[in-house]
Enzyme design. Structure first.
Site, PDB file in Angstrom:
ATOM      1  N   PRO A   1       0.815  -1.170   0.140  1.00  0.00           N
ATOM      2  CA  PRO A   1      -0.100   0.049  -0.025  1.00  0.00           C
ATOM      3  C   PRO A   1       0.839   1.123   0.125  1.00  0.00           C
ATOM      4  CG  PRO A   1      -0.242  -1.322   2.133  1.00  0.00           C
ATOM      5  CD  PRO A   1       0.709  -2.054   1.256  1.00  0.00           C
TER       6      PRO A   1
ATOM      7  N   GLU B   1       1.405  -7.986   8.873  1.00  0.00           N
ATOM      8  CA  GLU B   1       1.459  -6.519   9.206  1.00  0.00           C
ATOM      9  C   GLU B   1       2.727  -5.608   8.296  1.00  0.00           C
ATOM     10  OE1 GLU B   1       1.103  -8.796  11.383  1.00  0.00           O
ATOM     11  OE2 GLU B   1      -1.039  -8.447  12.237  1.00  0.00           O
TER      12      GLU B   1
ATOM     13  N   ARG C   1      -3.647  -8.648 -20.621  1.00  0.00           N
ATOM     14  CA  ARG C   1      -4.670  -8.188 -21.694  1.00  0.00           C
ATOM     15  C   ARG C   1      -3.620  -7.269 -22.525  1.00  0.00           C
ATOM     16  NH1 ARG C   1      -9.346  -7.565 -20.653  1.00  0.00           N
ATOM     17  NH2 ARG C   1      -9.796  -5.256 -21.791  1.00  0.00           N
TER      18      ARG C   1
ATOM     19  N   ASP D   1     -10.491   0.302 -24.441  1.00  0.00           N
ATOM     20  CA  ASP D   1     -10.690  -0.081 -22.813  1.00  0.00           C
ATOM     21  C   ASP D   1     -11.097   1.248 -22.200  1.00  0.00           C
ATOM     22  OD1 ASP D   1     -10.872  -2.643 -22.937  1.00  0.00           O
ATOM     23  OD2 ASP D   1      -8.991  -2.854 -21.793  1.00  0.00           O
TER      24      ASP D   1
HETATM   25  N1  ADE Z   1      -0.905  -4.937   0.090  1.00  0.00           N
HETATM   26  C1  ADE Z   1      -1.796  -4.578   1.023  1.00  0.00           C
HETATM   27  N2  ADE Z   1      -2.522  -3.611   0.358  1.00  0.00           N
HETATM   28  C2  ADE Z   1      -2.130  -3.560  -0.608  1.00  0.00           C
HETATM   29  C3  ADE Z   1      -2.544  -2.753  -1.615  1.00  0.00           C
HETATM   30  N3  ADE Z   1      -3.318  -1.546  -1.600  1.00  0.00           N
HETATM   31  N4  ADE Z   1      -1.843  -2.410  -2.972  1.00  0.00           N
HETATM   32  C4  ADE Z   1      -0.863  -3.416  -3.244  1.00  0.00           C
HETATM   33  N5  ADE Z   1      -0.497  -4.302  -2.426  1.00  0.00           N
HETATM   34  C5  ADE Z   1      -1.007  -4.329  -1.023  1.00  0.00           C
END
Ligand code: ADE
Length: 242
Positions: free
Chosen positions: A90, A117, A155, A170
């Site tokens: 993230p 975590e 794709r 797309d």
């Molecule tokens: N792992 C946990 N959350 C994620 C996200 N939003 N994007 C990529 N990998 C992740």
């Protein structure tokens, strides 16, 4: 293209990689997806892959050794260097159609899926060459994010989609959302399809589609319009019609 995935839950990939476009792309040899279980590279009889965080705090952190060893062993086996090693996290740069297009240019990519975590920062600093997030939310792990990336990238490999220009139409490929689509019947309940689509006039249909894409993008995702390369005439038309 070859895609190596390094993860803790290989079974997550079984169904998504065995359906529809990805399945066909694999069968036809456009893409070879190889899944590696990080746990196979652990050093103890309990197959430990995580440990407590230095400095304290909640949760466990993925250890660096099994991840480094899994990726390095695979690189060595293939004699491969200079391959993008993408960590799904993230905290990465935001995934988009243009990032998918960038990855699709490579003949080989590696994807590391974090879990639990956290993950030892040395993986980010010294092993990954790129970090990608699929959105501003937190998943339980990188596996589903890796599948999103794989689907969007595969794709785009030339030949994977039936029609060579399908991917070009797309949503997002030209910076705009896609125009509405209709199929038979021409009238369903009381709802008729736009008559221009029955006109057989290809340039009028193309213009209608382009304008619908512009209107829809203006309404739903005005942030994207900057990337949409509208000409002056289209901008004028949009201001008169939205
Ligand atoms: N792992 C946990 N959350 C994620 C996200 N939003 N994007 C990529 N990998 C992740």
């Amino acid at each position: 293209m070859r895609i190596d995935i390094f993860c803790l839950f290989p079974d997550t990939f079984t169904s998504p990689l065995n359906h529809s476009i990805i399945k066909r792309a694999r069968e036809r040899g456009f893409v070879n997806v190889v899944i590696h279980d990080i746990r196979d590279y652990s050093h103890d009889k309990h197959h430990t892959v995580d440990d407590y965080p230095y400095g304290g705090g909640a949760g466990m952190v993925l250890k660096p050794e099994p991840i480094f060893e899994a990726v390095e062993a695979t690189k060595q086996q293939l004699g491969a260097n200079g391959i993008p090693v993408v960590l799904l996290t993230p905290q990465g740069r935001l995934f988009s159609q243009s990032v998918a297009q960038e990855l699709a240019l490579h003949s080989h990519i590696m994807l590391i899926c974090g879990h639990y975590e956290g993950l030892d920062e040395r993986v980010c600093e010294h092993l990954a060459t790129d970090e990608i997030s699929i959105g501003d939310y937190v998943l339980s792990g990188g596996e589903i994010a890796a599948l999103v990336v794989i689907d969007a990238v595969v794709r785009l490999i030339p030949g994977v989609l039936g029609s060579p220009d399908s991917a070009e139409h797309d949503s997002h490929s030209n910076g705009l959302l896609e125009h509405p689509q209709y199929t038979r019947p021409p009238v369903y309940r009381d709802w008729s399809i736009p008559s221009v689509l029955l006109s057989g006039n290809h340039s009028e249909i193309a213009q209608w589609r382009r304008r619908q894409a512009i209107l829809r993008t203006a309404k739903r995702r005005p942030d994207l319009l900057k990337k949409g390369n509208l000409c002056d005439e289209e901008r004028k038309w949009m201001s008169e019609n939205s």
